[in-house]
Each structure stands twice: as C-alpha cells, then as structure tokens.
Design a protein around this motif. Structure first.
Motif, PDB file in Angstrom:
ATOM      1  N   THR A  97       0.808  -1.215   0.000  1.00  0.00           N
ATOM      2  CA  THR A  97       0.000   0.000   0.000  1.00  0.00           C
ATOM      3  C   THR A  97       0.846   1.271   0.000  1.00  0.00           C
ATOM      4  O   THR A  97       0.330   2.361   0.218  1.00  0.00           O
ATOM      5  CB  THR A  97      -0.936   0.025   1.221  1.00  0.00           C
ATOM      6  N   LEU A 117     -12.196   4.302  -8.510  1.00  0.00           N
ATOM      7  CA  LEU A 117     -11.844   3.944  -7.145  1.00  0.00           C
ATOM      8  C   LEU A 117     -10.356   3.666  -7.130  1.00  0.00           C
ATOM      9  O   LEU A 117      -9.875   2.779  -7.838  1.00  0.00           O
ATOM     10  CB  LEU A 117     -12.623   2.715  -6.674  1.00  0.00           C
ATOM     11  N   LEU A 119      -6.482   3.463  -4.845  1.00  0.00           N
ATOM     12  CA  LEU A 119      -5.767   3.271  -3.593  1.00  0.00           C
ATOM     13  C   LEU A 119      -4.676   4.325  -3.537  1.00  0.00           C
ATOM     14  O   LEU A 119      -3.807   4.382  -4.406  1.00  0.00           O
ATOM     15  CB  LEU A 119      -5.151   1.875  -3.543  1.00  0.00           C
ATOM     16  N   LEU A 125      -8.512   4.659   0.542  1.00  0.00           N
ATOM     17  CA  LEU A 125      -9.238   4.570  -0.709  1.00  0.00           C
ATOM     18  C   LEU A 125      -9.782   5.934  -1.093  1.00  0.00           C
ATOM     19  O   LEU A 125     -10.177   6.720  -0.239  1.00  0.00           O
ATOM     20  CB  LEU A 125     -10.391   3.580  -0.579  1.00  0.00           C
ATOM     21  N   THR A 137     -12.358  10.511   0.500  1.00  0.00           N
ATOM     22  CA  THR A 137     -11.342   9.564   0.936  1.00  0.00           C
ATOM     23  C   THR A 137     -11.802   8.836   2.187  1.00  0.00           C
ATOM     24  O   THR A 137     -12.299   9.450   3.124  1.00  0.00           O
ATOM     25  CB  THR A 137     -10.013  10.293   1.221  1.00  0.00           C
ATOM     26  N   THR A 165     -17.233  -1.113   1.507  1.00  0.00           N
ATOM     27  CA  THR A 165     -16.099  -2.035   1.629  1.00  0.00           C
ATOM     28  C   THR A 165     -16.255  -2.881   2.884  1.00  0.00           C
ATOM     29  O   THR A 165     -16.813  -2.434   3.891  1.00  0.00           O
ATOM     30  CB  THR A 165     -14.761  -1.283   1.694  1.00  0.00           C
TER      31      THR A 165
END
Length: 217
Positions: A97, A117, A119, A125, A137, A165
């Motif tokens: 990440t 969408l 990362l 996200l 965000t 999510t």
C-alpha cells in the motif's frame, strides 16, 4: 422508541440482503475459466493492454484462479449494459500500500472516465466521479495482503457514486465513501493499471442493473 429501533434494524438487514436474487447478473466472472489473457479475450471479450495474468494460481483470492496485474501500463476491461444505475461487486487484494494504484475505473461508451476507485499511497481509498478534483477519501486504510469485498453503485440519474467495503462478503449498511457529480452512463469496467512491481488481485466480479447486497451468488 423500541419499535423505531427495531424497524431500523429490519431495514438495515434488508439492505444487506438485497441482491439480484434469481435474476441473472448482467455479467459475472470468477476468473476460473482462463489460462491466459488470450483465452479471456476469446471466450469473454476482455480487452487488455500489457500482460494481465488471467489464470493467476500462485495465491488466488478465492477458488483456484484469479486475475492479477503487476506493473504499468497493464490493464484489462470488459463492456456491459446495465442501464443508468449499475451496481458492481468484486473482491480484491493488494500486496503493498506504499504506492498509489487504480483499483477500478468505470468508463462511458465514448471512453470517458465515469468514476474511479483508487488506492492512495499509505492505503486509503479514494472515490471520484469523472476526472475532476472532487473526491472522497475513506477514513480507514487498506492493509496489504488482506482480502476485501467492494460494492460500487453509480447513478447517472442522481450523479452519485457510493462505495461499500468489507473484510467479509457482508455489505455494510452505509457506504465507506461517496462522491457526487455529473457523469455519463457507465458501460465498461476496467481493472488497473497497477504500479510498478506491485501486485493487485481481483476475483468474483458481478455487474447488475439492480442492487447487489451481501453474499452475492
């Protein structure tokens, strides 16, 4: 008062269970049927740039195979027709990440970006309508090497993008993040591009013209 809370709980449970039920999805793919990108193109009209790994089996997200993208400018897309208010469900995992990556993009019939969408570096996200600066965000962060479920709802009618999510396949009552803007109807889903030497894995894609709830078939 107790009756009020009970009705809220029942409504929330109904939202989580809502799904396409016995009706077929506009498109569904578990990525089990392909040994490579050529097979995905020939049998299900996936259109790829670079070399996405269809049939990824080293550490699949579920089942025996998944879709994996590792590096730029690799991406793959699939057209669909789900009307003005499509719902999309999929599962994904990222190994790192530390770098920003595009998880999913919805495109219009003219190739324009409807919604994205992403990362962000550090694991948060970001949901965005179109290519403008408006973005929402998520307060939490995605963790590397962890499986996530995503429900994405885009309405051309209201101009709203909602993203739910979860670490399981139970959809939350409220979206994790949203954005509001003006965009055309989504007619294509694209996974990628990734980031150099960073692995993104997707599985269990579902596209529907109606709401998708928990535990999609």
């Amino acid at each position: 008062m107790m009756a009020h809370f009970l009705m809220q709980a029942i409504a929330g449970a109904a939202r989580r269970r809502a799904t396409t039920g016995g009706s077929p999805y506009v498109f569904a793919d578990d990525f089990e049927a392909y040994a490579d990108a050529a097979e995905a193109t020939a049998s299900n009209n996936w259109v790829s740039t670079g070399t996405p790994t269809f049939g990824y089996s080293t550490s699949p997200l579920q089942g025996s195979r998944s879709l994996m993208i590792n590096g730029l400018p690799t991406a793959t897309s699939k057209s669909f027709a789900a009307g003005d208010d499509p719902w999309i469900y999929f599962r994904f995992r990222v190994n790192d990440t530390a770098f920003g990556q595009t998880i999913i993009t919805l495109l219009g019939s003219d190739g324009s970006t409807v919604a994205v969408l992403s990362l962000l570096a550090g694991g948060k996200l970001s949901a965005k309508i179109g290519v403008g600066t408006s973005t929402d965000t998520s307060p939490g962060a995605v963790t590397g090497n962890t499986n996530y479920s995503v429900w994405l709802s885009h309405s051309t009618t209201s101009g709203k993008l909602d993203v739910y999510t979860s670490l399981s396949e139970t959809r939350p009552d409220e979206p994790s993040l949203s954005d509001l803007g003006s965009a055309s109807t989504a007619t294509k889903v694209r996974f990628g591009p990734g980031a150099s030497s960073k692995t993104l894995i997707w599985d269990k894609l579902r596209v529907s013209a109606s709401e998708i709830g928990s535990d999609p078939a």
